[in-house]
Scaffold this active site. Structure first.
Site, PDB file in Angstrom:
ATOM      1  N   ARG A 163     -13.387  -6.084  -4.947  1.00  0.00           N
ATOM      2  CA  ARG A 163     -14.070  -5.970  -3.647  1.00  0.00           C
ATOM      3  C   ARG A 163     -15.562  -5.719  -3.846  1.00  0.00           C
ATOM      4  NH1 ARG A 163     -15.393  -1.721   0.052  1.00  0.00           N
ATOM      5  NH2 ARG A 163     -14.852  -2.106   2.261  1.00  0.00           N
ATOM      6  N   GLN A 204     -19.109   4.204   0.570  1.00  0.00           N
ATOM      7  CA  GLN A 204     -20.308   3.940  -0.225  1.00  0.00           C
ATOM      8  C   GLN A 204     -21.516   4.644   0.376  1.00  0.00           C
ATOM      9  OE1 GLN A 204     -20.437  -0.121  -1.388  1.00  0.00           O
ATOM     10  NE2 GLN A 204     -22.526  -0.069  -2.118  1.00  0.00           N
ATOM     11  N   HIS A 232     -20.088  -4.896   6.747  1.00  0.00           N
ATOM     12  CA  HIS A 232     -19.291  -4.799   7.977  1.00  0.00           C
ATOM     13  C   HIS A 232     -19.889  -5.627   9.115  1.00  0.00           C
ATOM     14  CE1 HIS A 232     -16.519  -2.056   6.156  1.00  0.00           C
ATOM     15  NE2 HIS A 232     -17.527  -1.337   5.706  1.00  0.00           N
ATOM     16  N   SER A 291     -14.567   2.918   5.182  1.00  0.00           N
ATOM     17  CA  SER A 291     -14.848   1.716   4.395  1.00  0.00           C
ATOM     18  C   SER A 291     -14.077   1.757   3.084  1.00  0.00           C
ATOM     19  CB  SER A 291     -16.356   1.547   4.194  1.00  0.00           C
ATOM     20  OG  SER A 291     -16.663   0.254   3.733  1.00  0.00           O
ATOM     21  N   LEU A 292     -14.752   1.791   1.914  1.00  0.00           N
ATOM     22  CA  LEU A 292     -13.989   1.790   0.660  1.00  0.00           C
ATOM     23  C   LEU A 292     -13.094   3.020   0.560  1.00  0.00           C
ATOM     24  CD1 LEU A 292     -14.751   3.685  -2.088  1.00  0.00           C
ATOM     25  CD2 LEU A 292     -16.883   2.464  -1.863  1.00  0.00           C
ATOM     26  N   GLN A 308     -11.380  -5.727   7.342  1.00  0.00           N
ATOM     27  CA  GLN A 308     -12.236  -4.549   7.239  1.00  0.00           C
ATOM     28  C   GLN A 308     -13.590  -4.854   6.600  1.00  0.00           C
ATOM     29  OE1 GLN A 308     -12.832  -2.387   4.086  1.00  0.00           O
ATOM     30  NE2 GLN A 308     -12.080  -0.388   4.742  1.00  0.00           N
TER      31      GLN A 308
END
Length: 306
Positions: A115, A11, A196, A90-91, A245
């Site tokens: 998510r 992102q 996170h 991440s994503l 995560q």
């Protein structure tokens, strides 16, 4: 073919028009965008290709960016280029899982849509993130531990760059201490929440039922997990790592170093922007990295990896 790693941005990489030339030029890409529009109940073409105020909202950013990455990946796969290992920030880890044949792209898009929604809804009032430049990781970790409140390392991006995340007051206080300790710069980030960090643990827990519906697959292609910065071959371990995560640190520098240790010769960043290529230059500039963000970039890919 050179030993190649496929890597996928997270992102922040999204931008208007991303993937449009792939949609217009390749049936494989059209299939992804059209499926996402129909099954995720959002007009993916309008979201990615037309001026709108939703693309930077987490709820929409995540499926839009992943759909774009997968649409590009499907064209690369059709050319017979196979990675030796994959990873994503991440994503982007979901793109890596698709590329490693651990989950179907349809399952990946279904999960990432949830998510994005869970992360947006779970964002607590008073969260913040700041990027820290020019101070070693150990010192930043120490200051975070001693600050009080919730402030934690969120992203280990590359040497000299780490992101901290947590309660706004604690992030600001830690940032001042980090600056006093010799950091070149501490920059608050324009984000919608303390991603996170442990403040997002609830969103990870919400994701469990969605991940339990995934048909996990075994393949010979390992992917490197954000959470442990180690290759994962056993598909049974993936579900738990993806839950963690959401609220744990992204160990990107360590993940890249692991792939280099595994013998990777070339990195291919699949998705808009050149964020990961920039990180790689600071991690180890000996290794070439090309970014596939336009159809024209596919020519460079064949020249580099073959």
């Amino acid at each position: 073919m050179k030993k190649t790693a496929f890597i996928f941005p997270g992102q922040g990489a999204q931008k208007l028009g991303m993937g449009q030339d792939f949609y217009e030029g390749f049936e494989e890409s059209r299939e992804v965008y059209d499926w996402a529009s129909e099954n995720l109940n959002m007009d993916m073409k309008a979201l990615c290709f037309e001026e709108n105020d939703r693309l930077n909202i987490t709820r929409y950013t995540q499926p839009a960016l992943l759909a774009t990455e997968i649409a590009m990946l499907k064209v690369i796969e059709a050319k017979g280029i196979v990675p030796a290992v994959t990873a994503g920030l991440s994503l982007g880890e979901y793109g890596a899982l698709v590329a490693a044949k651990k989950m179907s792209w349809q399952d990946a898009l279904r999960v990432i849509e949830r998510r994005g929604l869970f992360m947006q809804e779970a964002v607590p009032v008073g969260g913040a993130m700041s990027a820290v430049m020019g101070l070693d990781f150990e010192k930043v970790e120490e200051i975070c531990r001693n600050t009080g409140g919730i402030v934690e390392p969120a992203n280990y991006n590359c040497p000299g760059q780490i992101v901290i995340s947590g309660e706004a007051e604690a992030v600001e206080k830690a940032g001042a201490a980090i600056k006093a300790a010799g950091a070149k710069r501490v920059a608050p980030l324009k984000v919608s929440g303390p991603f996170h960090s442990s403040m997002l643990k609830g969103a990870g827990e919400q994701l469990k039922p969605e991940l339990s519906k995934v048909t996990w697959m075994d393949s010979d292609i390992p992917y490197v997990s954000n959470t442990i910065a180690e290759p994962v071959a056993d598909s049974s371990a993936i579900e738990g790592l993806l839950v963690r995560q959401v609220s744990e640190s992204v160990r990107w520098q360590q993940s890249v170093e692991k792939m280099i240790e595994m013998g990777v010769e070339v990195f291919v960043e699949i998705g808009p922007g050149k964020t990961l290529a920039g990180f790689l230059k600071r991690i180890d500039r000996k290794f070439p990295c090309i970014t596939i963000e336009t159809a024209e970039d596919l020519k460079k890919l064949e020249e580099l990896v073959c």
